[in-house]
Design a protein around this motif. Structure first.
Motif, PDB file in Angstrom:
ATOM      1  N   HIS A  63      52.407  40.125  72.129  1.00  0.00           N
ATOM      2  CA  HIS A  63      52.111  41.442  71.562  1.00  0.00           C
ATOM      3  C   HIS A  63      51.065  41.319  70.449  1.00  0.00           C
ATOM      4  N   ALA A  64      51.183  40.271  69.637  1.00  0.00           N
ATOM      5  CA  ALA A  64      50.218  40.062  68.550  1.00  0.00           C
ATOM      6  C   ALA A  64      48.816  39.841  69.104  1.00  0.00           C
ATOM      7  N   ILE A  65      48.724  39.104  70.211  1.00  0.00           N
ATOM      8  CA  ILE A  65      47.426  38.905  70.871  1.00  0.00           C
ATOM      9  C   ILE A  65      46.866  40.256  71.313  1.00  0.00           C
ATOM     10  N   ALA A  66      47.726  41.081  71.917  1.00  0.00           N
ATOM     11  CA  ALA A  66      47.291  42.399  72.393  1.00  0.00           C
ATOM     12  C   ALA A  66      46.783  43.262  71.239  1.00  0.00           C
ATOM     13  N   TRP A  67      47.562  43.329  70.145  1.00  0.00           N
ATOM     14  CA  TRP A  67      47.141  44.145  68.997  1.00  0.00           C
ATOM     15  C   TRP A  67      45.820  43.641  68.424  1.00  0.00           C
TER      16      TRP A  67
ATOM     17  N   LEU B 222      47.498  40.222  80.132  1.00  0.00           N
ATOM     18  CA  LEU B 222      48.612  39.534  79.488  1.00  0.00           C
ATOM     19  C   LEU B 222      49.893  39.859  80.251  1.00  0.00           C
ATOM     20  N   ILE B 223      50.620  38.825  80.682  1.00  0.00           N
ATOM     21  CA  ILE B 223      51.874  39.048  81.410  1.00  0.00           C
ATOM     22  C   ILE B 223      52.990  38.249  80.745  1.00  0.00           C
TER      23      ILE B 223
ATOM     24  N   LYS C 236      46.832  28.741  68.824  1.00  0.00           N
ATOM     25  CA  LYS C 236      46.106  29.034  70.064  1.00  0.00           C
ATOM     26  C   LYS C 236      46.091  30.532  70.367  1.00  0.00           C
ATOM     27  N   ALA C 237      47.177  31.213  70.025  1.00  0.00           N
ATOM     28  CA  ALA C 237      47.232  32.663  70.236  1.00  0.00           C
ATOM     29  C   ALA C 237      46.205  33.372  69.360  1.00  0.00           C
ATOM     30  N   VAL C 238      46.095  32.941  68.114  1.00  0.00           N
ATOM     31  CA  VAL C 238      45.103  33.527  67.205  1.00  0.00           C
ATOM     32  C   VAL C 238      43.693  33.248  67.718  1.00  0.00           C
ATOM     33  N   GLU C 239      43.463  32.020  68.174  1.00  0.00           N
ATOM     34  CA  GLU C 239      42.119  31.637  68.626  1.00  0.00           C
ATOM     35  C   GLU C 239      41.677  32.444  69.839  1.00  0.00           C
TER      36      GLU C 239
ATOM     37  N   ILE D 223      53.087  41.593  65.114  1.00  0.00           N
ATOM     38  CA  ILE D 223      51.706  41.262  64.775  1.00  0.00           C
ATOM     39  C   ILE D 223      51.687  39.863  64.171  1.00  0.00           C
ATOM     40  N   PHE D 224      50.498  39.267  64.073  1.00  0.00           N
ATOM     41  CA  PHE D 224      50.394  37.897  63.560  1.00  0.00           C
ATOM     42  C   PHE D 224      50.898  37.781  62.125  1.00  0.00           C
ATOM     43  N   ASP D 225      50.647  38.811  61.306  1.00  0.00           N
ATOM     44  CA  ASP D 225      51.070  38.764  59.905  1.00  0.00           C
ATOM     45  C   ASP D 225      52.580  38.617  59.756  1.00  0.00           C
ATOM     46  N   ARG D 226      53.325  39.029  60.773  1.00  0.00           N
ATOM     47  CA  ARG D 226      54.786  39.007  60.675  1.00  0.00           C
ATOM     48  C   ARG D 226      55.414  37.908  61.523  1.00  0.00           C
TER      49      ARG D 226
END
Length: 440
Positions: free
Chosen positions: A154-158, A204-205, A121-124, A105-108
């Motif tokens: 995976h963080a984007i997906a979550w 997402l691939i 960019k992933a967060v955005e 996840i983004f936090d980690r």
């Protein structure tokens, strides 16, 4: 928890209560198997907000779900902690899965200059996709093994799942299996299988370079990319290679479409990232080590984050045998046993250049890492000058200079280019002055 229902309950309530609902509208609330009520939020900031405003939130939730909380406890935690207990938090949202890692996840994700652009960019794209897709059609992240590509995907997906989006997630192998099963083995099911991906909000691939040589699969991907482009849906790909260098045979129609968006490169770990990873491990394991021991660990050159995590695991193994206090001698012995050499930092060699130009006013430690304070610009200029001198003498390689000064190798290249330009400009000024004196 129905946001509409809560808003009805909140009619006429205070602005603060409305603000809390806006913050928590994407939270998940359920009763666990042991009847413990759990409110899941997606990051520690919201967890803190809930703990501060627990009384008000409890009343809001109680009224919204028309159920008394009673003596049950409410636990708050990030997604990775609660998914172990509950697998159906996102029923029907995860269209296709290649086993999303609950820790990714983004936090980690540890952020530094070597991966900051990709992280941002992933967060955005996962939290503000309308604005992102208004400027860019997709996101493509590439970098070497173990740099964090899969973690970010995976963080984007979550993050998207938390926001109620439908996500189609694959790696290159599961995507191939899915398409082959739909198109070749079971042609009657083609439309129903493909429509599952089309109906998702995001495709997402991971490791898309693995589709090389699979022409039929690439052809289906091309159609899906066009479909997502037309409907302004989310597309994210990761790879070891940039789009134009995907290993052949790779259809140009696919690789060119992947270039129609924004690209981000994950660089090798810099000193700051290794320092963050080490600090996190020390805090989590409650270890004690002096600066010399930390410097020895951080001086080891690695190609990717995964390699450095292996280094940290070796350090943890020392703690399991010798206790929480990690000594330099123990680290050196364990590294030697595992074939890891600690580079020697020739500080005295570098100090020669510093003393020759600046006397004893500047110490080597003042020129390491990031600069802070009012004189940071002055120290940065001194460091850059020293690096330029060292490079001119050929004493150290660029990688060694980066390690010694605790900066990324790309920063060394940038410094040298800048200093060369300054040197040329100074030379032109001198030559111009001489020409003027001679009357030319």
């Amino acid at each position: 928890m129905s946001v509409k229902k809560i808003n009805e309950v909140l009619e006429g309530k205070s602005e603060k209560e409305r603000h809390l609902i806006e913050l928590f509208k994407n939270a998940k609330f359920f009763v666990n198997s042991d009847e413990r009520k759990i409110l899941i939020v997606c990051n520690q900031t919201l967890a803190y907000q809930f703990s501060v405003n627990f009384g008000e939130m409890r009343d809001i939730i109680t009224k919204a779900i028309e159920e008394k909380i009673g003596n049950y406890s409410i636990s708050v935690g990030p997604i990775a902690e609660v998914l172990e207990e509950r697998e159906d938090v996102f029923p029907g949202q995860l269209v296709v899965s290649a086993n999303l890692n609950k820790e990714y996840i983004f936090d980690r994700f540890q952020v530094s200059s070597c991966n900051e652009d990709a992280f941002r960019k992933a967060v955005e794209i996962s939290q503000n996709e309308e604005e992102f897709l208004h400027k860019n059609r997709q996101l493509y992240i590439f970098g070497g093994y173990g740099q964090g590509k899969t973690h970010l995907l995976h963080a984007i997906a979550w993050s998207l799942l938390w926001r109620g989006k439908k996500v189609a997630y694959f790696n290159s192998n599961t995507f191939t299996e899915y398409i082959v099963d739909a198109v070749i083995k079971k042609p009657d099911y083609r439309m129903s299988r493909i429509s599952k991906i089309q109906n998702a909000d995001a495709l997402l691939i991971d490791d898309v370079h693995g589709l090389s040589g699979r022409e039929r699969v690439q052809s289906e991907l091309k159609s899906l990319i066009d479909y997502y482009f037309n409907l302004h849906k989310i597309l994210v790909f990761t790879s070891l290679y940039p789009q134009e260098k995907l290993p052949p045979p790779f259809m140009e129609e696919v690789s060119s479409r992947m270039q129609d968006g924004v690209t981000s490169f994950l660089e090798t770990p810099d000193y700051a990232l290794k320092e963050k990873l080490l600090k996190t491990m020390v805090e989590e394991e409650r270890l004690v080590m002096d600066e010399a021991t930390k410097d020895a660990i951080l001086s080891i050159e690695v190609k990717n984050v995964r390699e450095f995590i292996k280094i940290l695991n070796i350090v943890k193994s020392i703690a399991s045998v010798e206790g929480k206090e990690i000594k330099l001698e123990s680290v050196q012995k364990m590294f030697e046993k595992n074939g890891i050499s600690i580079p020697a930092v020739e500080e005295e060699e570098i100090m020669k250049y510093i003393r020759a130009r600046y006397g004893n006013e500047i110490s080597f430690s003042m020129l390491k890492g990031r600069f802070k304070g009012r004189n940071k610009k002055e120290l940065q200029n001194i460091r850059d000058t020293v690096i330029y001198q060292l490079d001119a003498k050929g004493v150290f390689s660029h990688a060694e200079i980066a390690r010694i000064f605790r900066i990324h190798e790309s920063t060394v290249h940038y410094i040298l280019e800048r200093m060369k330009k300054i040197s040329k400009d100074e030379q032109r000024v001198k030559e111009g002055g001489k020409d003027g004196e001679k009357g030319y």
